[in-house]
Design an enzyme around this catalytic site. Structure first.
Site, PDB file in Angstrom:
ATOM      1  N   HIS A  25       0.824  -1.207   0.000  1.00 44.32           N
ATOM      2  CA  HIS A  25       0.000   0.000   0.000  1.00 44.32           C
ATOM      3  C   HIS A  25       0.856   1.254   0.000  1.00 44.32           C
ATOM      4  O   HIS A  25       2.011   1.235   0.431  1.00 44.32           O
ATOM      5  CB  HIS A  25      -0.963   0.038   1.203  1.00 44.32           C
ATOM      6  CG  HIS A  25      -0.270   0.282   2.510  1.00 44.32           C
ATOM      7  ND1 HIS A  25       0.205  -0.747   3.291  1.00 44.32           N
ATOM      8  CD2 HIS A  25       0.033   1.426   3.173  1.00 44.32           C
ATOM      9  CE1 HIS A  25       0.758  -0.244   4.381  1.00 44.32           C
ATOM     10  NE2 HIS A  25       0.671   1.080   4.339  1.00 44.32           N
ATOM     11  N   CYS A  26       0.266   2.344  -0.492  1.00 42.11           N
ATOM     12  CA  CYS A  26       0.881   3.671  -0.379  1.00 42.11           C
ATOM     13  C   CYS A  26      -0.108   4.550   0.373  1.00 42.11           C
ATOM     14  O   CYS A  26      -0.846   4.059   1.221  1.00 42.11           O
ATOM     15  CB  CYS A  26       1.262   4.228  -1.749  1.00 42.11           C
ATOM     16  SG  CYS A  26      -0.094   4.361  -2.947  1.00 42.11           S
ATOM     17  N   TRP A  27      -0.138   5.840   0.076  1.00 38.82           N
ATOM     18  CA  TRP A  27      -1.021   6.741   0.829  1.00 38.82           C
ATOM     19  C   TRP A  27      -2.491   6.611   0.410  1.00 38.82           C
ATOM     20  O   TRP A  27      -3.372   6.416   1.236  1.00 38.82           O
ATOM     21  CB  TRP A  27      -0.532   8.180   0.671  1.00 38.82           C
ATOM     22  CG  TRP A  27      -1.515   9.244   1.069  1.00 38.82           C
ATOM     23  CD1 TRP A  27      -1.965  10.270   0.304  1.00 38.82           C
ATOM     24  CD2 TRP A  27      -2.179   9.407   2.340  1.00 38.82           C
ATOM     25  NE1 TRP A  27      -2.873  11.052   0.999  1.00 38.82           N
ATOM     26  CE2 TRP A  27      -3.018  10.541   2.260  1.00 38.82           C
ATOM     27  CE3 TRP A  27      -2.151   8.688   3.531  1.00 38.82           C
ATOM     28  CZ2 TRP A  27      -3.812  10.984   3.309  1.00 38.82           C
ATOM     29  CZ3 TRP A  27      -2.953   9.121   4.594  1.00 38.82           C
ATOM     30  CH2 TRP A  27      -3.757  10.259   4.474  1.00 38.82           C
TER      31      TRP A  27
ATOM     32  N   TYR B  93      -3.256   3.752   2.653  1.00 37.33           N
ATOM     33  CA  TYR B  93      -3.168   3.992   4.096  1.00 37.33           C
ATOM     34  C   TYR B  93      -4.332   4.855   4.583  1.00 37.33           C
ATOM     35  O   TYR B  93      -4.794   4.708   5.724  1.00 37.33           O
ATOM     36  CB  TYR B  93      -1.827   4.660   4.425  1.00 37.33           C
ATOM     37  CG  TYR B  93      -1.667   5.060   5.877  1.00 37.33           C
ATOM     38  CD1 TYR B  93      -1.347   4.123   6.849  1.00 37.33           C
ATOM     39  CD2 TYR B  93      -1.848   6.389   6.270  1.00 37.33           C
ATOM     40  CE1 TYR B  93      -1.214   4.481   8.183  1.00 37.33           C
ATOM     41  CE2 TYR B  93      -1.713   6.760   7.599  1.00 37.33           C
ATOM     42  CZ  TYR B  93      -1.401   5.812   8.550  1.00 37.33           C
ATOM     43  OH  TYR B  93      -1.267   6.179   9.874  1.00 37.33           O
TER      44      TYR B  93
ATOM     45  N   GLY C  38      -2.502   4.735  -5.019  1.00 38.75           N
ATOM     46  CA  GLY C  38      -2.261   5.283  -6.347  1.00 38.75           C
ATOM     47  C   GLY C  38      -1.039   4.715  -7.032  1.00 38.75           C
ATOM     48  O   GLY C  38      -0.779   3.504  -6.980  1.00 38.75           O
TER      49      GLY C  38
END
Length: 343
Positions: free
Chosen positions: A93-95, A122, A98
């Site tokens: 995962h990222c923020w 996140y 994306g």
């Protein structure tokens, strides 16, 4: 193998079986993360800043090209780093779910890993965190004045197989003026909430949860409002131990700490303690008269705790007072768990 996008509920279930890989920048990760996540940043903090500025000032395409320059040289080391985790399935995962997580997922999928990515990133985890505090829980609040040994009672309850959440351990703070002494730095507020939500998530719905009675603030951290309100309307098991016994326990616990740290801690509560009592306490500490110094502080905390205890609606129906002779953990636990037998 195809990359699968999954929602937060499935992501949390799979996180018990597979590594969670956080590809946000080190600064984002260090501020707060999913507990036990592994940091594999696509960009450094400076690289992320450059890509973001390019995106805003030029175009999406220009930002992607710069990002590819940064990413290209890291591909092989990243694959090798994930190999060291010894899992063929990973969660990424990222923020916001994306391009950063998409890039790492593509790389790991191409190499042969089974990859799941988190829809919403996140940010969706944070929404999930806040929802945990709105759920209903069967809380049992362990109360008692400062120096009653509540923390060691909690630890013994846990050892005996009871479900316990130690808020002070999560906060790296014992809650009093001396609470930070001997502890690691406190986490950020966001990380404290993440840790607490995970503890709550792990508890079966039918289980009682033992938790220490706290003010809403633990050091510089705040217990989330919705959960705090649940604590304030749950039954309180108040361990009532004589003042002098609690004073002895505090002297044993804190008496050997650095005098300068103790003095600084007293000065931090000067406004609430009052100028005269602060002066008396620090002077007594300097004279190595720990007993009388701690007596002043214990009187202060007893008044503070009494106010907090009685600032509850329906206290009479919530309060279970347990008379104890001293800070004897095993004896006091027997009185808490088996009050009728003791009577």
């Amino acid at each position: 193998m195809a990359i699968e996008k999954i929602d937060i509920e499935k992501y949390m279930q799979l996180s018990n079986q597979h590594p969670v890989i956080d590809v946000r920048s080190p600064g984002e990760f260090n501020h707060a993360q999913i507990p036990n996540a592994y940091s594999l940043p696509l960009f450094t903090d400076e690289e992320r800043k450059i890509v973001g500025t390019t995106y805003k000032q030029q175009s999406r395409e220009a930002a992607i090209k710069i990002g590819l320059d940064f990413f290209g040289v890291k591909m092989k080391p990243m694959v090798e780093e994930v190999e060291q985790l010894n899992h063929k399935t990973v969660l990424v995962h990222c923020w916001r779910g994306g391009m950063r997580s998409a890039a790492i997922a593509w790389l790991l999928d191409m190499y042969g890993f089974k990859v799941y990515t988190l829809t919403g990133g996140y940010k969706s985890f944070r929404n999930w965190v806040l929802k945990q505090f709105d759920r209903e829980y069967k809380l049992k609040i362990l109360g008692g004045y400062t120096g009653s040994g509540k923390t060691i009672i909690l630890h013994e309850l846990y050892r005996m197989g009871n479900t316990v959440i130690d808020l002070e351990k999560l906060a790296n703070h014992k809650g009093s003026a001396f609470g930070a002494i001997g502890e690691k730095p406190q986490p950020t507020q966001e990380m404290f909430e993440n840790l607490l939500s995970m503890k709550l998530f792990e508890v079966p719905h039918t289980s009682d949860i033992w938790i220490e009675d706290e003010s809403q603030r633990i050091g510089r951290l705040i217990i989330p409002n919705s959960f705090w309100e649940k604590m304030r309307t749950s039954p309180v098991y108040f361990v009532d131990i004589p003042f002098e016994e609690r004073l002895n326990y505090l002297i044993e616990t804190y008496g050997n700490f650095d005098k300068e740290e103790l003095s600084d801690s007293i000065l931090r509560i000067q406004k609430r303690l009052g100028g005269l009592e602060t002066k008396n306490a620090t002077n007594l500490l300097a004279e190595k008269n720990n007993r009388e110094c701690f007596r002043i502080l214990l009187n202060y905390y007893d008044k503070l705790y009494t106010k907090g205890l009685h600032n509850r609606e329906n206290l009479s129906s919530l309060l279970n007072k347990i008379d104890c002779e001293n800070v004897n953990v095993k004896q006091n636990i027997q009185k808490i768990l088996y009050p009728k037998v003791q009577a």
